[in-house]
Design a protein around this motif. Structure first.
Motif, PDB file in Angstrom:
ATOM      1  N   LYS A  31      10.788  33.176-106.351  1.00  0.00           N
ATOM      2  CA  LYS A  31       9.775  34.218-106.508  1.00  0.00           C
ATOM      3  C   LYS A  31      10.439  35.576-106.680  1.00  0.00           C
ATOM      4  O   LYS A  31      11.542  35.809-106.215  1.00  0.00           O
ATOM      5  CB  LYS A  31       8.872  34.286-105.270  1.00  0.00           C
ATOM      6  CG  LYS A  31       8.220  32.985-104.872  1.00  0.00           C
ATOM      7  CD  LYS A  31       6.941  32.764-105.636  1.00  0.00           C
ATOM      8  CE  LYS A  31       6.162  31.581-105.136  1.00  0.00           C
ATOM      9  NZ  LYS A  31       6.489  30.335-105.745  1.00  0.00           N
ATOM     10  N   SER A  32       9.711  36.476-107.330  1.00  0.00           N
ATOM     11  CA  SER A  32      10.145  37.856-107.430  1.00  0.00           C
ATOM     12  C   SER A  32       9.563  38.637-106.259  1.00  0.00           C
ATOM     13  O   SER A  32       8.419  38.411-105.857  1.00  0.00           O
ATOM     14  CB  SER A  32       9.660  38.470-108.745  1.00  0.00           C
ATOM     15  OG  SER A  32       9.924  39.859-108.773  1.00  0.00           O
ATOM     16  N   LEU A  35       5.696  42.284-106.476  1.00  0.00           N
ATOM     17  CA  LEU A  35       4.394  41.619-106.515  1.00  0.00           C
ATOM     18  C   LEU A  35       3.429  42.281-107.484  1.00  0.00           C
ATOM     19  O   LEU A  35       2.602  41.616-108.102  1.00  0.00           O
ATOM     20  CB  LEU A  35       3.786  41.577-105.113  1.00  0.00           C
ATOM     21  CG  LEU A  35       4.622  40.836-104.072  1.00  0.00           C
ATOM     22  CD1 LEU A  35       3.939  40.879-102.716  1.00  0.00           C
ATOM     23  CD2 LEU A  35       4.892  39.408-104.501  1.00  0.00           C
ATOM     24  N   ASP A  36       3.503  43.587-107.630  1.00  0.00           N
ATOM     25  CA  ASP A  36       2.616  44.315-108.538  1.00  0.00           C
ATOM     26  C   ASP A  36       3.402  44.687-109.786  1.00  0.00           C
ATOM     27  O   ASP A  36       4.075  45.722-109.823  1.00  0.00           O
ATOM     28  CB  ASP A  36       2.062  45.559-107.837  1.00  0.00           C
ATOM     29  CG  ASP A  36       1.011  46.287-108.655  1.00  0.00           C
ATOM     30  OD1 ASP A  36       0.866  45.989-109.866  1.00  0.00           O
ATOM     31  OD2 ASP A  36       0.333  47.157-108.089  1.00  0.00           O
ATOM     32  N   VAL A  37       3.337  43.850-110.813  1.00  0.00           N
ATOM     33  CA  VAL A  37       4.128  44.089-112.027  1.00  0.00           C
ATOM     34  C   VAL A  37       3.589  45.259-112.838  1.00  0.00           C
ATOM     35  O   VAL A  37       4.285  45.786-113.699  1.00  0.00           O
ATOM     36  CB  VAL A  37       4.232  42.820-112.908  1.00  0.00           C
ATOM     37  CG1 VAL A  37       4.945  41.707-112.158  1.00  0.00           C
ATOM     38  CG2 VAL A  37       2.885  42.379-113.420  1.00  0.00           C
ATOM     39  N   ARG A  53       9.029  42.654-120.742  1.00  0.00           N
ATOM     40  CA  ARG A  53       7.716  42.127-120.378  1.00  0.00           C
ATOM     41  C   ARG A  53       7.044  41.556-121.622  1.00  0.00           C
ATOM     42  O   ARG A  53       6.983  42.206-122.655  1.00  0.00           O
ATOM     43  CB  ARG A  53       6.910  43.291-119.801  1.00  0.00           C
ATOM     44  CG  ARG A  53       5.513  42.993-119.423  1.00  0.00           C
ATOM     45  CD  ARG A  53       4.861  44.315-118.973  1.00  0.00           C
ATOM     46  NE  ARG A  53       3.479  44.134-118.664  1.00  0.00           N
ATOM     47  CZ  ARG A  53       2.942  44.379-117.477  1.00  0.00           C
ATOM     48  NH1 ARG A  53       3.682  44.861-116.504  1.00  0.00           N
ATOM     49  NH2 ARG A  53       1.666  44.182-117.279  1.00  0.00           N
ATOM     50  N   GLU A  55       3.338  39.866-122.660  1.00  0.00           N
ATOM     51  CA  GLU A  55       2.001  39.783-122.072  1.00  0.00           C
ATOM     52  C   GLU A  55       1.011  39.186-123.063  1.00  0.00           C
ATOM     53  O   GLU A  55       1.095  39.417-124.269  1.00  0.00           O
ATOM     54  CB  GLU A  55       1.550  41.198-121.687  1.00  0.00           C
ATOM     55  CG  GLU A  55       0.246  41.251-120.948  1.00  0.00           C
ATOM     56  CD  GLU A  55      -0.060  42.648-120.438  1.00  0.00           C
ATOM     57  OE1 GLU A  55      -1.258  42.967-120.361  1.00  0.00           O
ATOM     58  OE2 GLU A  55       0.872  43.410-120.112  1.00  0.00           O
ATOM     59  N   PHE A  71       9.687  33.465-115.539  1.00  0.00           N
ATOM     60  CA  PHE A  71       8.862  33.972-114.445  1.00  0.00           C
ATOM     61  C   PHE A  71       7.558  34.467-115.028  1.00  0.00           C
ATOM     62  O   PHE A  71       7.521  35.039-116.125  1.00  0.00           O
ATOM     63  CB  PHE A  71       9.590  35.086-113.700  1.00  0.00           C
ATOM     64  CG  PHE A  71      10.665  34.536-112.825  1.00  0.00           C
ATOM     65  CD1 PHE A  71      10.424  34.289-111.483  1.00  0.00           C
ATOM     66  CD2 PHE A  71      11.900  34.227-113.342  1.00  0.00           C
ATOM     67  CE1 PHE A  71      11.406  33.743-110.681  1.00  0.00           C
ATOM     68  CE2 PHE A  71      12.894  33.687-112.545  1.00  0.00           C
ATOM     69  CZ  PHE A  71      12.641  33.444-111.206  1.00  0.00           C
ATOM     70  N   HIS A  72       6.485  34.244-114.295  1.00  0.00           N
ATOM     71  CA  HIS A  72       5.183  34.675-114.798  1.00  0.00           C
ATOM     72  C   HIS A  72       4.306  35.180-113.664  1.00  0.00           C
ATOM     73  O   HIS A  72       4.474  34.818-112.506  1.00  0.00           O
ATOM     74  CB  HIS A  72       4.478  33.551-115.566  1.00  0.00           C
ATOM     75  CG  HIS A  72       4.293  32.297-114.798  1.00  0.00           C
ATOM     76  ND1 HIS A  72       5.306  31.399-114.579  1.00  0.00           N
ATOM     77  CD2 HIS A  72       3.204  31.789-114.172  1.00  0.00           C
ATOM     78  CE1 HIS A  72       4.854  30.392-113.863  1.00  0.00           C
ATOM     79  NE2 HIS A  72       3.579  30.604-113.591  1.00  0.00           N
ATOM     80  N   ASN A  73       3.412  36.070-114.043  1.00  0.00           N
ATOM     81  CA  ASN A  73       2.454  36.678-113.130  1.00  0.00           C
ATOM     82  C   ASN A  73       1.106  36.589-113.823  1.00  0.00           C
ATOM     83  O   ASN A  73       0.984  36.929-114.993  1.00  0.00           O
ATOM     84  CB  ASN A  73       2.861  38.136-112.894  1.00  0.00           C
ATOM     85  CG  ASN A  73       1.902  38.874-112.004  1.00  0.00           C
ATOM     86  OD1 ASN A  73       0.831  39.288-112.453  1.00  0.00           O
ATOM     87  ND2 ASN A  73       2.265  39.071-110.757  1.00  0.00           N
ATOM     88  N   THR A  74       0.098  36.104-113.104  1.00  0.00           N
ATOM     89  CA  THR A  74      -1.224  35.965-113.716  1.00  0.00           C
ATOM     90  C   THR A  74      -2.238  36.811-112.965  1.00  0.00           C
ATOM     91  O   THR A  74      -2.105  37.059-111.758  1.00  0.00           O
ATOM     92  CB  THR A  74      -1.694  34.499-113.719  1.00  0.00           C
ATOM     93  OG1 THR A  74      -1.806  34.045-112.378  1.00  0.00           O
ATOM     94  CG2 THR A  74      -0.727  33.609-114.492  1.00  0.00           C
ATOM     95  N   LEU A  75      -3.245  37.247-113.703  1.00  0.00           N
ATOM     96  CA  LEU A  75      -4.337  38.019-113.133  1.00  0.00           C
ATOM     97  C   LEU A  75      -5.634  37.565-113.784  1.00  0.00           C
ATOM     98  O   LEU A  75      -5.766  37.632-115.021  1.00  0.00           O
ATOM     99  CB  LEU A  75      -4.129  39.517-113.380  1.00  0.00           C
ATOM    100  CG  LEU A  75      -5.261  40.445-112.928  1.00  0.00           C
ATOM    101  CD1 LEU A  75      -5.364  40.441-111.400  1.00  0.00           C
ATOM    102  CD2 LEU A  75      -5.035  41.840-113.452  1.00  0.00           C
TER     103      LEU A  75
END
Length: 157
Positions: A31-32, A35-37, A53, A55, A71-75
């Motif tokens: 994990k990175s 937390l708030d990319v 980045r 997106e 690595f990925h971050n979803t919202l």
């Protein structure tokens, strides 16, 4: 593992980071720490701005292939349903049997990281100037043996 993300309903924003940007993502395990990319704490994570980045926004019916190591971050932009399908592409004995999603490091990588931690711990027994010298030698060996040619040519390290 490789991952196919299917957006069934609703919309979702996905932010992806290449494995080549791992040094800028402040990794802790798989994990990175960022937390708030969208609004990273640049006091704590100043190099995060160097990470490239990528997106996209997923609509119902969209499929997104997320390769292993990305690595990925979803919202969720709307309430919805997304389905992930993971599959292994390395030999079966490369994976931890207790890790169905492939989030843990492959067995060989885990052993290498443990060996590195032991080596770094051993360096702590030396005076600072010796630690610096032998630490740099370790970095040089890692660069020569583990990194791709393109990475070495960037002069990053």
């Amino acid at each position: 593992m490789d991952n196919l993300l299917a957006q069934v309903s609703g919309t979702k924003r996905v932010v992806l980071f290449s494995p080549q940007d791992a040094l800028h993502l402040y990794l802790s395990g798989d994990k990175s720490e960022v937390l708030d990319v969208d609004h990273p704490d640049l006091q704590r994570f100043p190099d995060f701005v160097r990470a490239g980045r990528h997106e996209c926004e997923l609509q119902p019916g969209d499929l997104l292939f997320i390769p292993a190591l990305w690595f990925h971050n979803t919202l969720a932009l709307q309430f919805g349903v997304g389905v992930n399908v993971f599959w292994r592409h390395l030999p079966a004995d490369s994976y931890d049997r207790k890790d169905p999603y492939g989030n843990k490091d492959p067995q060989a990588a885990a052993r290498a990281l443990q060996a590195l931690d032991r080596g770094l711990h051993a360096l702590e027994e030396l005076p600072a100037d010796y630690r610096d010298f032998y630490g740099r030698r370790m970095i040089q060996r890692i660069q020569q043996r583990a990194f791709s040619k393109g990475f070495r040519e960037t002069g990053f390290m």
